[in-house]
Scaffold this motif. Structure first.
Motif, mmCIF file in Angstrom:
data_model
loop_
_atom_site.group_PDB
_atom_site.id
_atom_site.type_symbol
_atom_site.label_atom_id
_atom_site.label_comp_id
_atom_site.label_asym_id
_atom_site.label_seq_id
_atom_site.Cartn_x
_atom_site.Cartn_y
_atom_site.Cartn_z
ATOM 1 N N GLU A 141 0.845 -1.193 0.061
ATOM 2 C CA GLU A 141 -0.008 -0.003 -0.081
ATOM 3 C C GLU A 141 0.847 1.159 0.185
ATOM 4 O OE1 GLU A 141 -2.566 -0.287 3.328
ATOM 5 O OE2 GLU A 141 -3.446 -2.227 2.889
ATOM 6 N N ARG A 142 1.750 1.369 0.780
ATOM 7 C CA ARG A 142 2.511 2.413 0.873
ATOM 8 C C ARG A 142 3.466 2.692 -0.396
ATOM 9 N NH1 ARG A 142 5.422 1.615 7.108
ATOM 10 N NH2 ARG A 142 3.390 2.642 8.189
ATOM 11 N N LEU A 143 3.970 1.710 -0.904
ATOM 12 C CA LEU A 143 4.907 1.749 -1.913
ATOM 13 C C LEU A 143 4.050 1.879 -3.341
ATOM 14 C CD1 LEU A 143 7.393 -0.736 -1.033
ATOM 15 C CD2 LEU A 143 7.800 1.454 -1.364
ATOM 16 N N LYS A 144 2.737 1.671 -3.327
ATOM 17 C CA LYS A 144 1.815 1.570 -4.396
ATOM 18 C C LYS A 144 2.119 0.693 -5.528
ATOM 19 C CE LYS A 144 0.801 6.633 -3.556
ATOM 20 N NZ LYS A 144 0.702 8.069 -3.969
ATOM 21 N N VAL A 145 2.491 -0.392 -5.294
ATOM 22 C CA VAL A 145 3.048 -1.292 -6.177
ATOM 23 C C VAL A 145 2.213 -2.427 -6.056
ATOM 24 C CG1 VAL A 145 5.313 -0.476 -6.503
ATOM 25 C CG2 VAL A 145 4.528 -2.440 -4.720
ATOM 26 N N ASP A 146 1.947 -3.264 -7.102
ATOM 27 C CA ASP A 146 1.171 -4.690 -6.897
ATOM 28 C C ASP A 146 2.184 -5.791 -6.890
ATOM 29 O OD1 ASP A 146 1.990 -4.712 -9.488
ATOM 30 O OD2 ASP A 146 0.030 -4.746 -10.325
ATOM 31 N N TYR A 147 3.697 -5.532 -7.041
ATOM 32 C CA TYR A 147 4.687 -6.564 -6.785
ATOM 33 C C TYR A 147 5.802 -5.724 -5.979
ATOM 34 C CZ TYR A 147 6.862 -5.199 -11.351
ATOM 35 O OH TYR A 147 7.395 -4.682 -12.197
ATOM 36 N N ILE A 148 6.680 -6.533 -5.486
ATOM 37 C CA ILE A 148 7.850 -5.972 -4.839
ATOM 38 C C ILE A 148 9.216 -6.752 -5.374
ATOM 39 C CG2 ILE A 148 9.266 -5.992 -2.885
ATOM 40 C CD1 ILE A 148 6.543 -5.557 -1.376
ATOM 41 N N ASP A 149 9.972 -6.000 -6.112
ATOM 42 C CA ASP A 149 11.095 -6.611 -6.782
ATOM 43 C C ASP A 149 11.960 -7.419 -6.014
ATOM 44 O OD1 ASP A 149 10.555 -5.262 -9.625
ATOM 45 O OD2 ASP A 149 10.466 -3.510 -8.130
ATOM 46 N N TYR A 150 12.542 -6.925 -4.778
ATOM 47 C CA TYR A 150 13.460 -7.450 -4.075
ATOM 48 C C TYR A 150 12.888 -7.215 -2.566
ATOM 49 C CZ TYR A 150 16.625 -7.539 -7.743
ATOM 50 O OH TYR A 150 17.255 -7.956 -9.072
ATOM 51 N N TYR A 151 12.647 -8.491 -1.851
ATOM 52 C CA TYR A 151 12.187 -8.731 -0.541
ATOM 53 C C TYR A 151 12.952 -9.367 0.253
ATOM 54 C CZ TYR A 151 8.378 -8.328 3.096
ATOM 55 O OH TYR A 151 7.862 -8.150 4.165
ATOM 56 N N LEU A 152 13.279 -8.652 1.425
ATOM 57 C CA LEU A 152 14.154 -9.181 2.500
ATOM 58 C C LEU A 152 13.575 -9.731 3.898
ATOM 59 C CD1 LEU A 152 15.578 -6.430 0.932
ATOM 60 C CD2 LEU A 152 17.603 -7.517 1.969
ATOM 61 N N LEU A 153 14.030 -10.675 4.486
ATOM 62 C CA LEU A 153 14.060 -11.087 5.752
ATOM 63 C C LEU A 153 14.954 -9.984 6.377
ATOM 64 C CD1 LEU A 153 13.950 -14.859 5.704
ATOM 65 C CD2 LEU A 153 12.389 -13.353 4.944
ATOM 66 N N HIS A 154 14.494 -9.251 7.294
ATOM 67 C CA HIS A 154 15.166 -7.876 7.706
ATOM 68 C C HIS A 154 16.115 -8.280 8.747
ATOM 69 C CE1 HIS A 154 15.313 -3.502 8.558
ATOM 70 N NE2 HIS A 154 16.342 -3.638 8.342
ATOM 71 N N SER A 155 17.610 -8.066 8.609
ATOM 72 C CA SER A 155 18.320 -8.140 9.816
ATOM 73 C C SER A 155 18.163 -9.682 10.665
ATOM 74 C CB SER A 155 18.031 -6.937 11.076
ATOM 75 O OG SER A 155 18.990 -7.141 11.656
ATOM 76 N N ILE A 156 18.463 -10.833 9.933
ATOM 77 C CA ILE A 156 18.483 -11.835 10.408
ATOM 78 C C ILE A 156 19.814 -12.009 11.197
ATOM 79 C CG2 ILE A 156 17.217 -13.039 8.951
ATOM 80 C CD1 ILE A 156 20.449 -14.285 8.724
ATOM 81 N N GLY A 157 20.073 -12.639 12.261
ATOM 82 C CA GLY A 157 21.289 -12.596 13.036
ATOM 83 C C GLY A 157 21.187 -12.211 14.315
ATOM 84 N N GLY A 158 20.261 -11.295 14.498
ATOM 85 C CA GLY A 158 20.047 -10.529 15.992
ATOM 86 C C GLY A 158 19.282 -11.508 16.691
ATOM 87 N N GLY A 159 19.693 -12.077 18.130
ATOM 88 C CA GLY A 159 19.070 -13.157 18.639
ATOM 89 C C GLY A 159 19.274 -14.564 18.271
ATOM 90 N N GLY A 160 19.912 -14.880 17.179
ATOM 91 C CA GLY A 160 20.566 -16.186 17.251
ATOM 92 C C GLY A 160 19.507 -16.984 16.383
#
Length: 443
Positions: A141-160
């Protein structure tokens, strides 16, 4: 060095060789955006799976000016000069980054840009499937798109591994995102890494199961072999390990913090002079970008550009990129060895730790402390030294200029530790604040 020699030096197998060959040469496209007659000499890298040509300079949208017209002006210049990769996240600027990014990019045809955003469900209250899915849908909604080109699991590693399982496995979220990629609502799925190396290793060791399209890592000429200087606790992997593991897995890298949060712009004068002796007109930022861009398994290099002068300089650096020579790489390695000996705080000023409930300007304190180290104000000499009082007063006066509100100084820290879990660099923030307080207490 040829591609074949590079592979032989690393001792890579045939699978990695095929993956690297798919990168192809650096590509330069000639194009006009919105009718602009601009000569585009941007350097491009080829995305493995689709052949998309991604600008080697990516626009990091974390620290945008909170003014839509100014953002439009920056993005218009970037796109007209060949930049086509834009990286944001739900948590950047409290959500404003995605809104500003969506507003500015929606003025262009959808095939003119690639937008990256993230599953920023680090807060435990967002771990449920319903809350994470809401966050995911909100990005569309915020990006005004119907698909996202590159989507990430954000900041894996913190908390193990426990946190990785809670955020993405136990709630079924990763299965959902994989299906979204199959459906085409996500074009490329990857993850960004900070901290505990075990989640990073696990996800890449299971590449055959998940088929990661890219991985975002922190990489610069200091962290290449001195990343352990970032942590006050445990020695995690240097960027050399992260990059080579991605290369062997056939996963392209997106690079964050190529300038180490601006630290290279505050390099000690004698080190900067060594660079100026080789290229008198080049900024330390240009050196850092050239070093990163010289590595072939990099898809794009993110830079948080909120000032036109920085954007112009960065565009020029990559239009086209002039890779570092062997002699230049050796010089930067020597400088990195010297920099690792300076007792600076490894803060990148990302401000994830803010706001502090007690009003401490955490990034501001660390930025000034690091400046004092690089300007040789710190460490203070022995109390009996003739210039002790002068140097101490110089430090205090500099602190007043950098942080006029004394309530935001390190001495307001009460060691509540609320900031610890938020820091992607795993800095022991209260301990570092205590170092600054101790300097101020000296008599």
């Amino acid at each position: 060095m040829t591609r074949r020699e590079f592979l032989q030096q690393l001792g890579l197998g045939a699978g990695a060789a095929v993956a690297l060959n798919m990168l192809g040469p650096l590509r330069m496209l000639a194009q006009d955006d919105k009718g602009s007659q601009v000569q585009n000499r941007m350097t491009y890298r080829v995305q493995h799976g689709t052949g998309e040509q991604i600008s080697l300079l990516g626009f990091g949208m974390m620290r945008l000016p909170d003014n839509q017209e100014e953002v439009d002006r920056l993005v218009d210049y970037a796109i007209s000069h060949g930049v086509n990769y834009f990286d944001t996240a739900p948590m950047y600027m409290g959500g404003r980054s995605e809104v500003l990014t969506g507003n500015t990019l929606s003025r262009y045809p959808r095939n003119k840009y690639y937008v990256a955003t993230k599953m920023s469900n680090q807060n435990k209250r967002l771990w449920s499937f319903s809350e994470s899915k809401r966050l995911y849908e909100q990005s569309f909604e915020r990006l005004k798109v119907d698909y996202i080109d590159y989507y990430l699991l954000h900041s894996i590693g913190g908390g193990g591994m426990e946190t990785l399982r809670g955020r993405f496995f136990d709630n079924g979220l990763l299965d959902f995102l994989l299906k979204e990629r199959e459906a085409g609502r996500i074009k490329h799925l990857g993850f960004s890494y900070h901290g505990d190396i075990r989640p990073f290793d696990y996800l890449l060791d299971h590449q055959g199961e998940y088929h990661w399209d890219f991985c975002q890592i922190q990489m610069n000429f200091l962290d290449w072999r001195h990343a352990s200087m970032r942590t006050g606790r445990r020695v995690d992997a240097d960027a050399e390990y992260l990059y080579n593991k991605c290369l062997k897995a056939g996963v392209q890298c997106v690079i964050m913090e190529p300038l180490r949060g601006g630290a290279f712009g505050r390099m000690a004068k004698e080190l900067e002079a060594r660079l100026k002796a080789v290229h008198p007109e080049d900024s330390t930022a240009r050196w850092a970008f050239r070093w990163v861009g010289s590595y072939p398994n990099i898809l794009t290099t993110l830079s948080g550009m909120n000032q036109m002068e920085h954007l112009i300089d960065n565009v020029n650096t990559f239009s086209p990129l002039d890779p570092c020579t062997d002699a230049e790489n050796q010089l930067l390695a020597e400088i990195a060895d010297q920099m690792s000996g300076f007792p600076t705080v490894p803060c990148t000023t990302c401000a994830y730790c803010m706001p502090c409930p007690y009003g401490v300007d955490i990034p501001g304190n660390f930025a000034y402390y690091n400046d004092a180290v690089n300007e040789h104000i710190l460490p203070l000499p022995d109390k009996q030294s003739a210039d002790y009082a002068v140097r101490k007063q110089q430090f205090i006066e500099g602190m007043r200029k950098a942080l006029p509100n004394t309530e935001s100084w390190a001495r307001s820290c009460v060691d509540c530790e609320e900031c610890l879990s938020k820091c992607p660099q795993q800095i022991r923030i209260p301990n570092q604040m205590a170092r600054i307080v101790e300097i101020l207490r000296k008599r």
